[in-house]
Design a protein around this motif. Structure first.
Motif, PDB file in Angstrom:
ATOM      1  N   GLN A   6      -1.123  -4.030  -5.572  1.00  0.00           N
ATOM      2  CA  GLN A   6      -1.749  -5.315  -5.459  1.00  0.00           C
ATOM      3  C   GLN A   6      -0.768  -6.268  -4.751  1.00  0.00           C
ATOM      4  O   GLN A   6       0.352  -6.424  -5.361  1.00  0.00           O
ATOM      5  N   PRO A   7      -0.863  -6.933  -3.621  1.00  0.00           N
ATOM      6  CA  PRO A   7      -0.016  -7.801  -3.057  1.00  0.00           C
ATOM      7  C   PRO A   7       0.463  -8.950  -3.796  1.00  0.00           C
ATOM      8  O   PRO A   7       1.530  -9.362  -3.644  1.00  0.00           O
ATOM      9  N   GLN A   8      -0.413  -9.403  -4.602  1.00  0.00           N
ATOM     10  CA  GLN A   8      -0.235 -10.653  -5.608  1.00  0.00           C
ATOM     11  C   GLN A   8       0.948 -10.246  -6.702  1.00  0.00           C
ATOM     12  O   GLN A   8       1.617 -11.094  -6.940  1.00  0.00           O
ATOM     13  N   ASP A   9       1.425  -8.837  -6.809  1.00  0.00           N
ATOM     14  CA  ASP A   9       2.542  -8.344  -7.557  1.00  0.00           C
ATOM     15  C   ASP A   9       3.696  -8.383  -7.032  1.00  0.00           C
ATOM     16  O   ASP A   9       4.598  -7.846  -7.597  1.00  0.00           O
ATOM     17  N   VAL A  10       3.834  -8.804  -5.610  1.00  0.00           N
ATOM     18  CA  VAL A  10       5.086  -8.998  -4.910  1.00  0.00           C
ATOM     19  C   VAL A  10       5.459 -10.166  -4.901  1.00  0.00           C
ATOM     20  O   VAL A  10       4.960 -11.249  -4.445  1.00  0.00           O
ATOM     21  N   ILE A  11       6.470 -10.717  -5.673  1.00  0.00           N
ATOM     22  CA  ILE A  11       6.776 -11.978  -6.236  1.00  0.00           C
ATOM     23  C   ILE A  11       8.185 -12.332  -5.390  1.00  0.00           C
ATOM     24  O   ILE A  11       9.192 -11.638  -5.314  1.00  0.00           O
ATOM     25  N   LEU A  12       8.039 -13.401  -4.632  1.00  0.00           N
ATOM     26  CA  LEU A  12       8.980 -13.939  -3.721  1.00  0.00           C
ATOM     27  C   LEU A  12       9.836 -15.107  -4.149  1.00  0.00           C
ATOM     28  O   LEU A  12       8.853 -16.097  -4.718  1.00  0.00           O
ATOM     29  N   ASP A  13      10.773 -15.343  -3.993  1.00  0.00           N
ATOM     30  CA  ASP A  13      11.786 -16.457  -4.446  1.00  0.00           C
ATOM     31  C   ASP A  13      12.448 -17.075  -3.116  1.00  0.00           C
ATOM     32  O   ASP A  13      13.273 -16.381  -2.525  1.00  0.00           O
ATOM     33  N   ASP A  14      11.839 -18.168  -2.481  1.00  0.00           N
ATOM     34  CA  ASP A  14      12.345 -18.737  -1.281  1.00  0.00           C
ATOM     35  C   ASP A  14      13.664 -19.158  -1.468  1.00  0.00           C
ATOM     36  O   ASP A  14      14.721 -18.989  -0.299  1.00  0.00           O
TER      37      ASP A  14
ATOM     38  N   ALA B 159      -7.632   6.120  -8.046  1.00  0.00           N
ATOM     39  CA  ALA B 159      -7.597   4.829  -8.840  1.00  0.00           C
ATOM     40  C   ALA B 159      -6.466   4.533  -9.380  1.00  0.00           C
ATOM     41  O   ALA B 159      -6.119   3.174  -9.592  1.00  0.00           O
ATOM     42  N   SER B 160      -5.703   5.039 -10.074  1.00  0.00           N
ATOM     43  CA  SER B 160      -4.347   4.916 -10.503  1.00  0.00           C
ATOM     44  C   SER B 160      -3.506   4.126  -9.783  1.00  0.00           C
ATOM     45  O   SER B 160      -2.810   3.459  -9.882  1.00  0.00           O
ATOM     46  N   LEU B 161      -3.389   4.789  -8.501  1.00  0.00           N
ATOM     47  CA  LEU B 161      -2.286   4.184  -7.360  1.00  0.00           C
ATOM     48  C   LEU B 161      -3.067   2.675  -7.006  1.00  0.00           C
ATOM     49  O   LEU B 161      -1.996   2.035  -6.801  1.00  0.00           O
ATOM     50  N   LEU B 162      -4.309   2.652  -6.770  1.00  0.00           N
ATOM     51  CA  LEU B 162      -4.642   1.277  -6.627  1.00  0.00           C
ATOM     52  C   LEU B 162      -4.196   0.063  -7.473  1.00  0.00           C
ATOM     53  O   LEU B 162      -4.233  -1.009  -7.105  1.00  0.00           O
ATOM     54  N   ALA B 163      -3.822   0.588  -8.815  1.00  0.00           N
ATOM     55  CA  ALA B 163      -3.569  -0.161  -9.686  1.00  0.00           C
ATOM     56  C   ALA B 163      -2.300  -0.953  -9.380  1.00  0.00           C
ATOM     57  O   ALA B 163      -1.605  -2.003  -9.887  1.00  0.00           O
ATOM     58  N   ILE B 164      -1.275  -0.087  -8.821  1.00  0.00           N
ATOM     59  CA  ILE B 164       0.146  -0.466  -8.254  1.00  0.00           C
ATOM     60  C   ILE B 164       0.239  -0.825  -6.876  1.00  0.00           C
ATOM     61  O   ILE B 164       1.324  -0.865  -6.347  1.00  0.00           O
TER      62      ILE B 164
ATOM     63  N   ILE C 278       0.589  -1.373  -0.059  1.00  0.00           N
ATOM     64  CA  ILE C 278      -0.086   0.033  -0.084  1.00  0.00           C
ATOM     65  C   ILE C 278       0.767   1.279   0.175  1.00  0.00           C
ATOM     66  O   ILE C 278       0.517   2.459   0.007  1.00  0.00           O
ATOM     67  N   GLY C 279       2.265   1.005  -0.119  1.00  0.00           N
ATOM     68  CA  GLY C 279       3.041   2.244   0.071  1.00  0.00           C
ATOM     69  C   GLY C 279       2.696   3.275  -0.653  1.00  0.00           C
ATOM     70  O   GLY C 279       2.842   4.470  -0.197  1.00  0.00           O
ATOM     71  N   PRO C 280       2.443   3.301  -2.120  1.00  0.00           N
ATOM     72  CA  PRO C 280       2.217   4.417  -2.921  1.00  0.00           C
ATOM     73  C   PRO C 280       0.678   5.355  -2.557  1.00  0.00           C
ATOM     74  O   PRO C 280       0.882   6.587  -2.514  1.00  0.00           O
TER      75      PRO C 280
ATOM     76  N   LYS D 229       6.580  -0.782 -12.090  1.00  0.00           N
ATOM     77  CA  LYS D 229       7.372   0.446 -11.745  1.00  0.00           C
ATOM     78  C   LYS D 229       6.292   1.377 -10.838  1.00  0.00           C
ATOM     79  O   LYS D 229       5.090   1.303 -11.172  1.00  0.00           O
ATOM     80  N   GLY D 230       6.801   1.920  -9.839  1.00  0.00           N
ATOM     81  CA  GLY D 230       5.869   2.712  -8.944  1.00  0.00           C
ATOM     82  C   GLY D 230       5.390   1.896  -7.717  1.00  0.00           C
ATOM     83  O   GLY D 230       4.886   2.707  -6.880  1.00  0.00           O
ATOM     84  N   MET D 231       5.686   0.669  -7.647  1.00  0.00           N
ATOM     85  CA  MET D 231       5.248  -0.303  -6.797  1.00  0.00           C
ATOM     86  C   MET D 231       6.015   0.287  -5.636  1.00  0.00           C
ATOM     87  O   MET D 231       7.222   0.286  -5.555  1.00  0.00           O
TER      88      MET D 231
END
Length: 321
Positions: A124-132, A117-122, A94-96, A142-144
């Protein structure tokens, strides 16, 4: 509660908050180690400075994954898990929106609807990709921006508790500006005050008696501003991008770990009393105290604490979870 004469208090300002440590022996060396540990984690997690491991992730948004320390990775993984729960009010991405609203900082204002509305698009927690395997974090757009402000204090409070236990401390207290973690039960319990919303700093609605528990409170009175006759507080809805609006002024969570307190104050605040109490069914380890705008204090249960109402302008309501 112990008498003041038996307690040694140490204080510092870290993470933008006053930090208080209470011990039952005069040990400035240990206090210095505690504050050093807090500073070490602050340097990893902060988004209020240009450089930190979290800011490295944010700077690389939409470009590349960033390898981080195990502590940062584990906290981000925990925060993402809480963020992707159905209807969750918790959102590590939710940083932005936080940055745009600036609630509690100079320059706060209500953003235009189209900007929200434009900030809500960036966000989304699903767009945080983790590699264990790599311990890497990748923000796909960009902008997240990741913001761990809603969870970092709880994690740090638990690490301070663990350090104190390793050093043989059986009774003590650490207050990280709203996250209170207690060790032991001096003279039966610790007494922790519950603040009265939108009142003097020392005004209390009531007090909790706890032992070996964390007490975390999140309230709309902590950071807010007013514009055109309306109050806007800092607890933002991940779904709408605006401050959550319900019957609550604050939620307090009593739990063993302060990290759970951080997560559940946000989850339960977003859910409200009825749904929040339903969510706590089957969770004997977590209890909630709700303070409402209608001047009610609602207890989800009283298994881990005792509560005393101190302000007769409020009405105490017991619930059974």
């Amino acid at each position: 509660m112990p008498t003041d004469e038996s307690v040694y208090s140490y204080s510092a300002v870290l993470m933008g908050s006053p930090i208080l440590l209470k011990l039952f022996s005069d040990n400035p060396t240990l206090a210095s180690r505690v504050f050093g540990l807090i500073k070490q984690y602050e340097d990893l997690f902060t988004v209020n400075r240009a450089e930190s491991q979290v800011m490295d992730i944010n700077h690389a948004a939409g470009v590349r994954p960033v390898v981080v320390s195990r502590a940062v990775y584990q906290l981000i993984k925990c925060a993402k898990a809480a963020s992707i729960l159905p209807g969750s009010a918790f959102n590590l991405a939710i940083g932005p929106l936080v940055k745009r609203w600036r609630i509690g900082f100079k320059g706060d204002s209500v953003p235009p609807e189209e900007e929200i509305a434009s900030l809500l698009a960036i966000t989304q927690p699903q767009d945080v990709i983790l590699d264990d395997a790599q311990l890497s974090v990748f923000l796909t757009h960009k902008g997240m921006e990741i913001d761990l402000g809603a969870i970092a204090k709880g994690y740090i409070a638990d690490r301070v508790r663990d350090l104190l236990r390793r050093e043989g401390v059986t009774e003590g207290l650490i207050n990280l500006g709203g996250n209170v973690q207690t060790l032991g039960s001096p003279q039966g319990h610790w007494s922790i005050g519950l603040k009265k919303p939108f009142s003097a700093a020392d005004a209390l609605v009531g007090a909790m008696e706890v032992s070996n528990k964390s007490v975390v409170t999140s309230g709309t009175y902590e950071r807010y501003f007013e514009q055109d006759g309306r109050r806007y507080h800092h607890i933002l809805s991940p779904q709408t991008g605006y401050p959550l609006d319900n019957e609550l002024d604050s939620v307090t969570i009593i739990s063993t770990d302060s990290l759970d307190g951080d997560i559940w104050t946000t989850l339960i605040y977003g859910a409200g009393i009825e749904k929040g109490c339903q969510m706590l069914k089957g969770r004997d380890d977590i209890e909630a105290i709700f303070v409402t705008k209608a001047r009610e204090v609602v207890l989800s249960s009283r298994r881990q604490f005792r509560f005393t109402l101190l302000d007769d302008s409020y009405r105490l309501i017991d619930r059974t979870v």
